[in-house]
Structure formats: structure tokens, C-alpha cells
Design a protein around this motif. Sequence first.
Motif, PDB file in Angstrom:
ATOM      1  N   THR A   1       0.774  -1.099   0.019  1.00  0.00           N
ATOM      2  CA  THR A   1       0.114  -0.041   0.078  1.00  0.00           C
ATOM      3  C   THR A   1       0.837   1.110   0.074  1.00  0.00           C
ATOM      4  O   THR A   1       2.135   1.346   0.411  1.00  0.00           O
ATOM      5  CB  THR A   1      -0.877   0.057   1.242  1.00  0.00           C
ATOM      6  OG1 THR A   1      -0.069   0.204   2.499  1.00  0.00           O
ATOM      7  CG2 THR A   1      -1.702  -1.348   1.316  1.00  0.00           C
ATOM      8  N   GLY A   2       0.202   2.535  -0.281  1.00  0.00           N
ATOM      9  CA  GLY A   2       0.966   3.443  -0.405  1.00  0.00           C
ATOM     10  C   GLY A   2       1.490   3.989   0.992  1.00  0.00           C
ATOM     11  O   GLY A   2       2.461   4.597   1.238  1.00  0.00           O
ATOM     12  N   ALA A   3       0.759   3.540   2.071  1.00  0.00           N
ATOM     13  CA  ALA A   3       1.092   3.745   3.460  1.00  0.00           C
ATOM     14  C   ALA A   3       2.162   2.921   3.991  1.00  0.00           C
ATOM     15  O   ALA A   3       2.734   3.000   5.250  1.00  0.00           O
ATOM     16  CB  ALA A   3      -0.047   3.465   4.266  1.00  0.00           C
ATOM     17  N   GLY A   4       2.768   1.984   3.114  1.00  0.00           N
ATOM     18  CA  GLY A   4       3.911   1.184   3.464  1.00  0.00           C
ATOM     19  C   GLY A   4       3.506  -0.113   4.159  1.00  0.00           C
ATOM     20  O   GLY A   4       4.583  -0.843   4.391  1.00  0.00           O
TER      21      GLY A   4
ATOM     22  N   ARG B   1      10.399  -0.170  -1.805  1.00  0.00           N
ATOM     23  CA  ARG B   1       9.475   0.522  -0.964  1.00  0.00           C
ATOM     24  C   ARG B   1       9.587   1.935  -1.377  1.00  0.00           C
ATOM     25  O   ARG B   1       8.549   2.757  -1.755  1.00  0.00           O
ATOM     26  CB  ARG B   1       9.881   0.813   0.660  1.00  0.00           C
ATOM     27  CG  ARG B   1       8.973   1.710   1.483  1.00  0.00           C
ATOM     28  CD  ARG B   1       9.634   1.738   2.748  1.00  0.00           C
ATOM     29  NE  ARG B   1       9.497   0.476   3.507  1.00  0.00           N
ATOM     30  CZ  ARG B   1       8.591   0.060   4.254  1.00  0.00           C
ATOM     31  NH1 ARG B   1       7.329   0.534   4.285  1.00  0.00           N
ATOM     32  NH2 ARG B   1       8.785  -1.185   5.014  1.00  0.00           N
ATOM     33  N   ARG B   2      10.761   2.507  -1.880  1.00  0.00           N
ATOM     34  CA  ARG B   2      10.784   3.759  -2.676  1.00  0.00           C
ATOM     35  C   ARG B   2      10.176   3.772  -3.867  1.00  0.00           C
ATOM     36  O   ARG B   2       9.528   4.628  -4.441  1.00  0.00           O
ATOM     37  CB  ARG B   2      12.289   4.072  -2.787  1.00  0.00           C
ATOM     38  CG  ARG B   2      13.065   4.357  -1.525  1.00  0.00           C
ATOM     39  CD  ARG B   2      14.556   5.051  -1.608  1.00  0.00           C
ATOM     40  NE  ARG B   2      15.233   4.335  -2.243  1.00  0.00           N
ATOM     41  CZ  ARG B   2      16.150   3.308  -1.811  1.00  0.00           C
ATOM     42  NH1 ARG B   2      15.947   3.353  -0.544  1.00  0.00           N
ATOM     43  NH2 ARG B   2      17.225   2.868  -2.566  1.00  0.00           N
ATOM     44  N   GLY B   3      10.200   2.673  -4.737  1.00  0.00           N
ATOM     45  CA  GLY B   3       9.377   2.522  -5.797  1.00  0.00           C
ATOM     46  C   GLY B   3       7.889   2.725  -5.657  1.00  0.00           C
ATOM     47  O   GLY B   3       7.334   3.463  -6.477  1.00  0.00           O
ATOM     48  N   ILE B   4       7.393   2.013  -4.766  1.00  0.00           N
ATOM     49  CA  ILE B   4       5.930   1.860  -4.387  1.00  0.00           C
ATOM     50  C   ILE B   4       5.476   3.515  -3.946  1.00  0.00           C
ATOM     51  O   ILE B   4       4.533   3.848  -4.511  1.00  0.00           O
ATOM     52  CB  ILE B   4       5.611   1.087  -3.473  1.00  0.00           C
ATOM     53  CG1 ILE B   4       5.867  -0.302  -3.623  1.00  0.00           C
ATOM     54  CG2 ILE B   4       4.178   1.317  -2.947  1.00  0.00           C
ATOM     55  CD1 ILE B   4       5.016  -1.003  -4.556  1.00  0.00           C
ATOM     56  N   GLU B   5       6.341   4.281  -3.355  1.00  0.00           N
ATOM     57  CA  GLU B   5       6.276   5.538  -3.048  1.00  0.00           C
ATOM     58  C   GLU B   5       5.992   6.249  -4.223  1.00  0.00           C
ATOM     59  O   GLU B   5       4.993   7.240  -4.388  1.00  0.00           O
ATOM     60  CB  GLU B   5       7.170   6.144  -2.105  1.00  0.00           C
ATOM     61  CG  GLU B   5       7.060   5.516  -0.776  1.00  0.00           C
ATOM     62  CD  GLU B   5       8.565   5.980   0.257  1.00  0.00           C
ATOM     63  OE1 GLU B   5       9.421   6.476  -0.370  1.00  0.00           O
ATOM     64  OE2 GLU B   5       8.355   5.891   1.314  1.00  0.00           O
ATOM     65  N   GLN B   6       6.818   6.121  -5.104  1.00  0.00           N
ATOM     66  CA  GLN B   6       6.613   6.825  -6.727  1.00  0.00           C
ATOM     67  C   GLN B   6       5.508   6.471  -7.355  1.00  0.00           C
ATOM     68  O   GLN B   6       4.996   7.514  -7.773  1.00  0.00           O
ATOM     69  CB  GLN B   6       8.061   6.791  -7.150  1.00  0.00           C
ATOM     70  CG  GLN B   6       9.154   7.327  -6.988  1.00  0.00           C
ATOM     71  CD  GLN B   6      10.341   6.494  -7.532  1.00  0.00           C
ATOM     72  OE1 GLN B   6      10.661   7.098  -8.801  1.00  0.00           O
ATOM     73  NE2 GLN B   6      11.369   5.760  -7.079  1.00  0.00           N
ATOM     74  N   LEU B   7       5.202   5.240  -7.215  1.00  0.00           N
ATOM     75  CA  LEU B   7       3.992   4.601  -7.873  1.00  0.00           C
ATOM     76  C   LEU B   7       2.661   5.294  -7.270  1.00  0.00           C
ATOM     77  O   LEU B   7       1.799   5.543  -8.347  1.00  0.00           O
ATOM     78  CB  LEU B   7       3.850   3.191  -7.936  1.00  0.00           C
ATOM     79  CG  LEU B   7       5.026   2.366  -9.174  1.00  0.00           C
ATOM     80  CD1 LEU B   7       5.181   0.943  -8.737  1.00  0.00           C
ATOM     81  CD2 LEU B   7       4.791   2.755 -10.366  1.00  0.00           C
ATOM     82  N   THR B   8       2.822   5.239  -6.207  1.00  0.00           N
ATOM     83  CA  THR B   8       1.435   5.914  -5.536  1.00  0.00           C
ATOM     84  C   THR B   8       1.108   7.452  -5.790  1.00  0.00           C
ATOM     85  O   THR B   8       0.108   7.727  -6.267  1.00  0.00           O
ATOM     86  CB  THR B   8       1.865   5.835  -3.908  1.00  0.00           C
ATOM     87  OG1 THR B   8       1.877   4.582  -3.390  1.00  0.00           O
ATOM     88  CG2 THR B   8       0.564   6.508  -3.212  1.00  0.00           C
ATOM     89  N   ALA B   9       2.481   8.098  -6.140  1.00  0.00           N
ATOM     90  CA  ALA B   9       2.268   9.590  -6.258  1.00  0.00           C
ATOM     91  C   ALA B   9       1.724   9.484  -7.784  1.00  0.00           C
ATOM     92  O   ALA B   9       0.899  10.264  -8.105  1.00  0.00           O
ATOM     93  CB  ALA B   9       3.776  10.233  -6.320  1.00  0.00           C
ATOM     94  N   ILE B  10       2.232   8.607  -8.719  1.00  0.00           N
ATOM     95  CA  ILE B  10       1.684   8.362  -9.915  1.00  0.00           C
ATOM     96  C   ILE B  10       0.246   8.088 -10.091  1.00  0.00           C
ATOM     97  O   ILE B  10      -0.338   8.920 -10.865  1.00  0.00           O
ATOM     98  CB  ILE B  10       2.544   7.520 -10.907  1.00  0.00           C
ATOM     99  CG1 ILE B  10       3.931   8.123 -10.901  1.00  0.00           C
ATOM    100  CG2 ILE B  10       1.941   7.218 -12.159  1.00  0.00           C
ATOM    101  CD1 ILE B  10       4.767   7.107 -11.725  1.00  0.00           C
TER     102      ILE B  10
END
Length: 254
Positions: free
Chosen positions: A200-203, A230-239
Amino acid sequence: MRADNRQPDQLRPIKITRGFTRTAPGSVLIQAGGTTVLCTASIDPKVPEWMAGKGRGWLTAEYNMLPGSTSPRKRRERDGKLDGRTTEIQRLIGRSLRAVADLDALGERSILIDCDVLEADGGTRTASITGAFIALVDALSSLPLPLGEGRGEGALPLLSRVLSANVAAISVGLVDGQPLLDLDYSEDVSAAVDMNLVMTGAGQFIEIQGTGEEATFSEYELAELVALGRRGIEQLTAIQREALGDRWPRFERS
């Protein structure tokens, strides 16, 4: 240096087109480098027979690689005869989305996710999950509140009642001893360690799929790959958030 000149922690260029087809309430074309997947979310006003009368909804997924998505041509799967990889991936997509969905809030209806790979250059399952979430949000946004529900100020739309978080997925791996994010096909086939993270975007983790390809890996390398993912998921969440704009759910359900 990677073949496409990316940095080790850099995603491939990602393009998301919502409303790609007119016939499904949720329809997303996601392009990640050379991988292209069409994700649609359709609504069925009933549930499978084994769930009927329980007041709960259902969410399931199908995945397929079209014949022209690879070279040489991939043979079409017919008569319901799916290979093991296809079955495993579509189950992964379904349970990844169900992990953030309240099926009771959905009511007695089904959401059917279809992920069709148009071009494959690695990461088809992860792109499918990331794109399918956006298609799911659009499909849920088309549904009205149940009859009798309040519609006044402060009332949560159905999609925020159903979804507790966003979900995205990314691949990571060790190639020539180097941790890499978002592997393309050439990197995937040469990776000593290959891993897919669904989060999830919340980690929060939903699923980790990792294996050593004729190799072992240490606890330190595992932690390094997870941190990179995890850093990739953060970027994907922003996208995802940018792609959905005002339709981004409020995620107020705990």
C-alpha cells in the motif's frame, strides 16, 4: 549503467491513460517502459452462487498475455486451459486488490478485473496491479450509494467505504551484484535474485515474492531490496494519485 541509461533506483517511464475504452466503467492503459497493459474493471450486479444471499460483494481478476505481446508470438490460451504462470498471476492480482477492499461495503455485486498484456518487457504482473487499482477506483466511482444511505455533507462516497488504501506493485532484483528497481526483461532473465513487492502507499505489505535464481542472498541484501522496492512504491503511489486527481479516495476506513 543499465541498458536504458536509468539509475539503479529509477522507474521506467510510466504513462497512464484513463478511460481508454468506452465499454467498462474502469479502463486504464498503463505503459511502463516497453511493457503495456490494458486494465479494465467491470461491474456485475450479482455475485457467484456460493456467495449469494450473504450481503457481501466479490472482486476477482483475469490476466492474459496477447499473442503479439512477445516475440516469438505467444500461443493463445483457449478453452479455459490456462498455464500455471497465468493462473498464479491472476490470483495475485485478485488477492492484492481484495486486501484493500471491504467486500461487505461493496454489497451483493462483483467487480471483474481484466488485465491484458499488449506488450511484454518485464514487470507485467506489477504493472497489472498498479493499473488495475486505478481502474477499480473509476469503476467504484460509477456506483451510487446504497438505497437509504445519507448523501449529505460529510457522507463518504462508496469507493471510500470500500477501499482502505491504494495498492501498487514493483519488481526489484540483484543483477551483477547491483540492486535494481523495476527490472525490464533483459535484467529479469539475468538477475541472481528476482523479487516482486505488492504494497500500500502507506507502506503496508500485501505480498512479497522473491527467489534466488541458482543463487542465494543474505538478510542484508533482502533488506536492501525491500527498501529499494518501498521507494518505488512511493513513486508509483504519487503517479496513481496524479492520474486519479479529484477521484483519489479519502481512505478514511481504518
